[in-house]
Design a protein around this motif. Sequence first.
Motif, PDB file in Angstrom:
ATOM      1  N   THR A  16       7.870  12.839  82.900  1.00  0.00           N
ATOM      2  CA  THR A  16       6.866  13.877  83.113  1.00  0.00           C
ATOM      3  C   THR A  16       7.201  15.128  82.310  1.00  0.00           C
ATOM      4  O   THR A  16       6.345  15.681  81.615  1.00  0.00           O
ATOM      5  CB  THR A  16       6.766  14.240  84.607  1.00  0.00           C
ATOM      6  N   THR A 102       7.907  16.025  76.849  1.00  0.00           N
ATOM      7  CA  THR A 102       6.605  15.371  76.802  1.00  0.00           C
ATOM      8  C   THR A 102       5.556  16.347  76.273  1.00  0.00           C
ATOM      9  O   THR A 102       5.726  17.571  76.352  1.00  0.00           O
ATOM     10  CB  THR A 102       6.184  14.866  78.189  1.00  0.00           C
ATOM     11  N   ASN A 103       4.491  15.802  75.762  1.00  0.00           N
ATOM     12  CA  ASN A 103       3.451  16.610  75.136  1.00  0.00           C
ATOM     13  C   ASN A 103       2.811  17.580  76.128  1.00  0.00           C
ATOM     14  O   ASN A 103       2.290  17.166  77.160  1.00  0.00           O
ATOM     15  CB  ASN A 103       2.369  15.689  74.553  1.00  0.00           C
ATOM     16  N   ASP A 184       4.693  10.681  86.602  1.00  0.00           N
ATOM     17  CA  ASP A 184       4.287   9.656  85.633  1.00  0.00           C
ATOM     18  C   ASP A 184       4.240   8.246  86.203  1.00  0.00           C
ATOM     19  O   ASP A 184       3.994   7.296  85.456  1.00  0.00           O
ATOM     20  CB  ASP A 184       5.241   9.677  84.427  1.00  0.00           C
ATOM     21  N   VAL A 202       0.458  11.359  84.724  1.00  0.00           N
ATOM     22  CA  VAL A 202       0.435  11.424  83.260  1.00  0.00           C
ATOM     23  C   VAL A 202       1.095  10.166  82.707  1.00  0.00           C
ATOM     24  O   VAL A 202       2.113   9.707  83.217  1.00  0.00           O
ATOM     25  CB  VAL A 202       1.147  12.684  82.722  1.00  0.00           C
ATOM     26  N   LYS A 203       0.507   9.622  81.648  1.00  0.00           N
ATOM     27  CA  LYS A 203       1.002   8.369  81.065  1.00  0.00           C
ATOM     28  C   LYS A 203       2.044   8.644  79.982  1.00  0.00           C
ATOM     29  O   LYS A 203       2.025   8.042  78.916  1.00  0.00           O
ATOM     30  CB  LYS A 203      -0.160   7.574  80.477  1.00  0.00           C
ATOM     31  N   THR A 204       2.941   9.577  80.263  1.00  0.00           N
ATOM     32  CA  THR A 204       3.913   9.989  79.250  1.00  0.00           C
ATOM     33  C   THR A 204       5.298   9.398  79.476  1.00  0.00           C
ATOM     34  O   THR A 204       6.214   9.652  78.697  1.00  0.00           O
ATOM     35  CB  THR A 204       4.024  11.529  79.222  1.00  0.00           C
ATOM     36  N   ASN A 220      -3.789  10.948  79.975  1.00  0.00           N
ATOM     37  CA  ASN A 220      -2.876  10.527  78.907  1.00  0.00           C
ATOM     38  C   ASN A 220      -1.640  11.418  78.844  1.00  0.00           C
ATOM     39  O   ASN A 220      -0.526  10.946  78.616  1.00  0.00           O
ATOM     40  CB  ASN A 220      -3.586  10.527  77.555  1.00  0.00           C
ATOM     41  N   ASP A 221      -1.839  12.723  79.011  1.00  0.00           N
ATOM     42  CA  ASP A 221      -0.723  13.667  79.000  1.00  0.00           C
ATOM     43  C   ASP A 221      -1.169  14.950  79.691  1.00  0.00           C
ATOM     44  O   ASP A 221      -2.300  15.050  80.190  1.00  0.00           O
ATOM     45  CB  ASP A 221      -0.229  13.946  77.573  1.00  0.00           C
TER      46      ASP A 221
END
Length: 239
Positions: A16, A102-103, A184, A202-204, A220-221
């Motif tokens: 995350t 993470t982004n 996540d 979040v898919k991070t 996605n983020d």
Amino acid sequence: MIDSCKTLFTFDIDGTILNCLDGKEVRLNAFLSAYQKFFNTNKFLSKKDLFGKLTIGMTDAATAQSILNKHQGHSSPKEIYDFLQFYNESFIHSNMNKPVLTNGIREIVNEIKKCKNTFVCLASGATFETAKYRISYVEVSDLFVPFIGGFGDNLKRKDCIREAIREAHNYTRSNISCVIHIGDTNDDIESALKVNAIPIGVKTGMIRYKQDHYSNYFFNDLIQAKDKIMSIIASNSCK
């Protein structure tokens, strides 16, 4: 004296806030070292022999409990505590291989903190000591001042969020009117729902994302989740 009320955001860490290529290996080696020190042995165990079952989603305390139960048939709170001290010592002397943020994590946390009556802390399955090490290692300690929250010294992930809520309340001297947990994994979503928090996924993370009944909670983020986060803050009655 209770001053006002706050919207609380709790953040998971691994997957995350940051990802590390060898994060699983670092954790495995730290648990193996703890096993060797606790049982006073040089015996090397494979992951299967050490854990006995999958530990994905388990807190560090629950993982320690599982190891103790497997290898000695029981585990007291003191034994779990002692085992985790060995684990912490090993983990914080490890080198994490190229951990990356993470982004959007820095941008989103700063945006949240700019908003009135919000508070940010951590709710992670990692122990307090190893969580602090992770956050320091990727140089985002400034985002989480004071360093408080709920951690993997608890046996259940939902209790990590509950502890974070208590700690935030005690520190801010404010009522916590709304809790949003960001993580996540499905375990993050499930734990948030169990304590009546709003989950944002979040898919991070490095665990492969699966389409299932929790899919509608995932973005996605954090950048993609920004509008959702800001709308929650805007709609909170204590703004």
